[in-house]
Design a protein around this motif. Structure first.
Motif, PDB file in Angstrom:
ATOM      1  N   UNK A   1     -12.348  -1.595 -37.877  1.00 44.19           N
ATOM      2  CA  UNK A   1     -11.442  -1.039 -36.869  1.00 44.19           C
ATOM      3  C   UNK A   1     -12.061  -1.029 -35.473  1.00 44.19           C
ATOM      4  N   UNK A   2     -13.302  -1.495 -35.334  1.00 39.46           N
ATOM      5  CA  UNK A   2     -14.038  -1.380 -34.079  1.00 39.46           C
ATOM      6  C   UNK A   2     -13.381  -2.195 -32.967  1.00 39.46           C
ATOM      7  N   UNK A   3     -13.400  -1.644 -31.774  1.00 37.68           N
ATOM      8  CA  UNK A   3     -12.989  -2.356 -30.566  1.00 37.68           C
ATOM      9  C   UNK A   3     -13.821  -1.787 -29.421  1.00 37.68           C
ATOM     10  N   UNK A   4     -14.311  -2.667 -28.553  1.00 35.88           N
ATOM     11  CA  UNK A   4     -15.188  -2.173 -27.483  1.00 35.88           C
ATOM     12  C   UNK A   4     -14.456  -1.198 -26.572  1.00 35.88           C
ATOM     13  N   UNK A   5     -13.156  -1.360 -26.396  1.00 39.05           N
ATOM     14  CA  UNK A   5     -12.389  -0.439 -25.562  1.00 39.05           C
ATOM     15  C   UNK A   5     -12.286   0.946 -26.178  1.00 39.05           C
ATOM     16  N   UNK A   6     -12.132   1.003 -27.496  1.00 39.91           N
ATOM     17  CA  UNK A   6     -12.081   2.298 -28.170  1.00 39.91           C
ATOM     18  C   UNK A   6     -13.445   2.983 -28.139  1.00 39.91           C
ATOM     19  N   UNK A   7     -14.502   2.197 -28.301  1.00 41.66           N
ATOM     20  CA  UNK A   7     -15.834   2.788 -28.195  1.00 41.66           C
ATOM     21  C   UNK A   7     -16.057   3.352 -26.794  1.00 41.66           C
ATOM     22  N   UNK A   8     -15.675   2.584 -25.771  1.00 40.77           N
ATOM     23  CA  UNK A   8     -15.848   3.047 -24.393  1.00 40.77           C
ATOM     24  C   UNK A   8     -15.028   4.306 -24.134  1.00 40.77           C
ATOM     25  N   UNK A   9     -13.782   4.329 -24.618  1.00 41.62           N
ATOM     26  CA  UNK A   9     -12.946   5.512 -24.435  1.00 41.62           C
ATOM     27  C   UNK A   9     -13.526   6.732 -25.122  1.00 41.62           C
ATOM     28  N   UNK A  10     -14.028   6.550 -26.343  1.00 41.70           N
ATOM     29  CA  UNK A  10     -14.643   7.664 -27.069  1.00 41.70           C
ATOM     30  C   UNK A  10     -15.871   8.177 -26.320  1.00 41.70           C
ATOM     31  N   UNK A  11     -16.650   7.260 -25.755  1.00 39.50           N
ATOM     32  CA  UNK A  11     -17.837   7.657 -24.995  1.00 39.50           C
ATOM     33  C   UNK A  11     -17.448   8.418 -23.722  1.00 39.50           C
ATOM     34  N   UNK A  12     -16.387   7.982 -23.066  1.00 40.51           N
ATOM     35  CA  UNK A  12     -15.924   8.687 -21.862  1.00 40.51           C
ATOM     36  C   UNK A  12     -15.476  10.098 -22.211  1.00 40.51           C
ATOM     37  N   UNK A  13     -14.784  10.254 -23.340  1.00 41.66           N
ATOM     38  CA  UNK A  13     -14.378  11.595 -23.774  1.00 41.66           C
ATOM     39  C   UNK A  13     -15.590  12.477 -24.039  1.00 41.66           C
ATOM     40  N   UNK A  14     -16.589  11.917 -24.709  1.00 41.90           N
ATOM     41  CA  UNK A  14     -17.804  12.679 -24.983  1.00 41.90           C
ATOM     42  C   UNK A  14     -18.513  13.049 -23.678  1.00 41.90           C
ATOM     43  N   UNK A  15     -18.497  12.151 -22.709  1.00 43.49           N
ATOM     44  CA  UNK A  15     -19.118  12.438 -21.411  1.00 43.49           C
ATOM     45  C   UNK A  15     -18.461  13.658 -20.761  1.00 43.49           C
ATOM     46  N   UNK A  16     -17.142  13.742 -20.821  1.00 43.72           N
ATOM     47  CA  UNK A  16     -16.443  14.892 -20.239  1.00 43.72           C
ATOM     48  C   UNK A  16     -16.763  16.162 -21.021  1.00 43.72           C
ATOM     49  N   UNK A  17     -16.816  16.060 -22.337  1.00 42.92           N
ATOM     50  CA  UNK A  17     -17.176  17.221 -23.159  1.00 42.92           C
ATOM     51  C   UNK A  17     -18.547  17.751 -22.747  1.00 42.92           C
ATOM     52  N   UNK A  18     -19.499  16.851 -22.517  1.00 44.16           N
ATOM     53  CA  UNK A  18     -20.851  17.276 -22.133  1.00 44.16           C
ATOM     54  C   UNK A  18     -20.898  17.925 -20.755  1.00 44.16           C
ATOM     55  N   UNK A  19     -19.920  17.665 -19.910  1.00 39.66           N
ATOM     56  CA  UNK A  19     -19.915  18.280 -18.580  1.00 39.66           C
ATOM     57  C   UNK A  19     -19.878  19.807 -18.651  1.00 39.66           C
ATOM     58  N   UNK A  20     -19.364  20.340 -19.742  1.00 37.56           N
ATOM     59  CA  UNK A  20     -19.305  21.796 -19.885  1.00 37.56           C
ATOM     60  C   UNK A  20     -20.692  22.405 -20.060  1.00 37.56           C
ATOM     61  N   UNK A  21     -21.656  21.587 -20.512  1.00 43.77           N
ATOM     62  CA  UNK A  21     -22.965  22.129 -20.871  1.00 43.77           C
ATOM     63  C   UNK A  21     -24.135  21.467 -20.165  1.00 43.77           C
ATOM     64  N   UNK A  22     -24.117  20.125 -20.140  1.00 49.88           N
ATOM     65  CA  UNK A  22     -25.310  19.431 -19.683  1.00 49.88           C
ATOM     66  C   UNK A  22     -24.964  18.095 -19.033  1.00 49.88           C
ATOM     67  N   UNK A  23     -25.396  17.949 -17.825  1.00 51.93           N
ATOM     68  CA  UNK A  23     -25.138  16.712 -17.091  1.00 51.93           C
ATOM     69  C   UNK A  23     -25.874  15.536 -17.709  1.00 51.93           C
ATOM     70  N   UNK A  24     -27.076  15.771 -18.228  1.00 52.87           N
ATOM     71  CA  UNK A  24     -27.824  14.678 -18.866  1.00 52.87           C
ATOM     72  C   UNK A  24     -27.049  14.107 -20.048  1.00 52.87           C
ATOM     73  N   UNK A  25     -26.375  14.954 -20.816  1.00 52.21           N
ATOM     74  CA  UNK A  25     -25.566  14.492 -21.934  1.00 52.21           C
ATOM     75  C   UNK A  25     -24.404  13.643 -21.463  1.00 52.21           C
ATOM     76  N   UNK A  26     -23.843  13.997 -20.321  1.00 53.25           N
ATOM     77  CA  UNK A  26     -22.758  13.201 -19.740  1.00 53.25           C
ATOM     78  C   UNK A  26     -23.263  11.817 -19.375  1.00 53.25           C
ATOM     79  N   UNK A  27     -24.399  11.768 -18.716  1.00 57.49           N
ATOM     80  CA  UNK A  27     -24.986  10.492 -18.302  1.00 57.49           C
ATOM     81  C   UNK A  27     -25.311   9.644 -19.529  1.00 57.49           C
TER      82      UNK A  27
END
Length: 179
Positions: free
Chosen positions: A91-117
């Motif tokens: 089921x892999x697609x590079x666009x879905x991986x990128x989107x999932x990573x962007x979501x995780x980056x926003x989630x990390x903004x609540x706690x740690x900027x390094x996690x976002x990066x």
């Protein structure tokens, strides 16, 4: 299920939390009612695996401003990235991986900027030919969220926002059609 999860994301973009929650619940009910058969093994474009549903559900919650690391949304965001990190998965697609990573980056903004990066770095390192509109829009969402984050005034945050600002596809403009 795809319609329900797309409806959930659309409702979230409009700020309609109740509509988004109803659509997510409907998608979950429909997923539970599915009885796979041998045709499902064929796969294809109309296949909608549970991993993609997870990714869309997380994105819905992120768009509504819900979730941080240590919450159910944070755990689901980590799970979505893990699911889409294997390019050999059917089921892999590079666009879905990128989107999932962007979501995780926003989630990390609540706690740690390094996690976002760390979450967004693989997206920003994609070759220009893979920076499609969906990926760029997802990266811009991180940019906007970073601008509203308490960390926005740090040097790292400013540099990171500038890098995201420069992130764009390098596709040539469409040629004009002949008259």
């Amino acid at each position: 299920m795809p319609v329900d999860t797309l409806e959930a994301r659309a409702a979230a973009l409009l700020g309609n939390a109740a509509g988004a929650a109803a659509a997510v619940e409907q998608a979950a009910r429909r997923r539970e009612a599915v009885e796979p058969d041998d045709l499902d093994e064929l796969g294809g474009l109309l296949t909608f695996p549970a991993e993609k549903e997870l990714y869309y559900r997380v994105e819905t919650q992120v768009l509504l401003g819900q979730g941080a690391t240590g919450t159910a949304t944070g755990a689901a965001a980590e799970q979505a990235v893990a699911a889409f990190s294997d390019p050999d998965a059917p089921f892999w697609a590079f666009g879905d991986e990128a989107g999932a990573r962007c979501n995780l980056a926003v989630v990390h903004l609540h706690d740690e900027l390094d996690g976002t990066v760390d979450a967004l770095r693989p997206v920003l390192d994609l070759p220009p030919g893979q920076r499609n509109r969906g990926i760029v829009v997802s990266a811009q969402h991180v940019h906007r969220a970073l601008g509203h984050s308490p960390a926005r005034t740090s040097h790292l945050a400013r540099d990171f926002r500038e890098e995201i600002t420069q992130y764009a596809p390098t596709t040539p403009p469409a040629a004009a059609l002949p008259r």
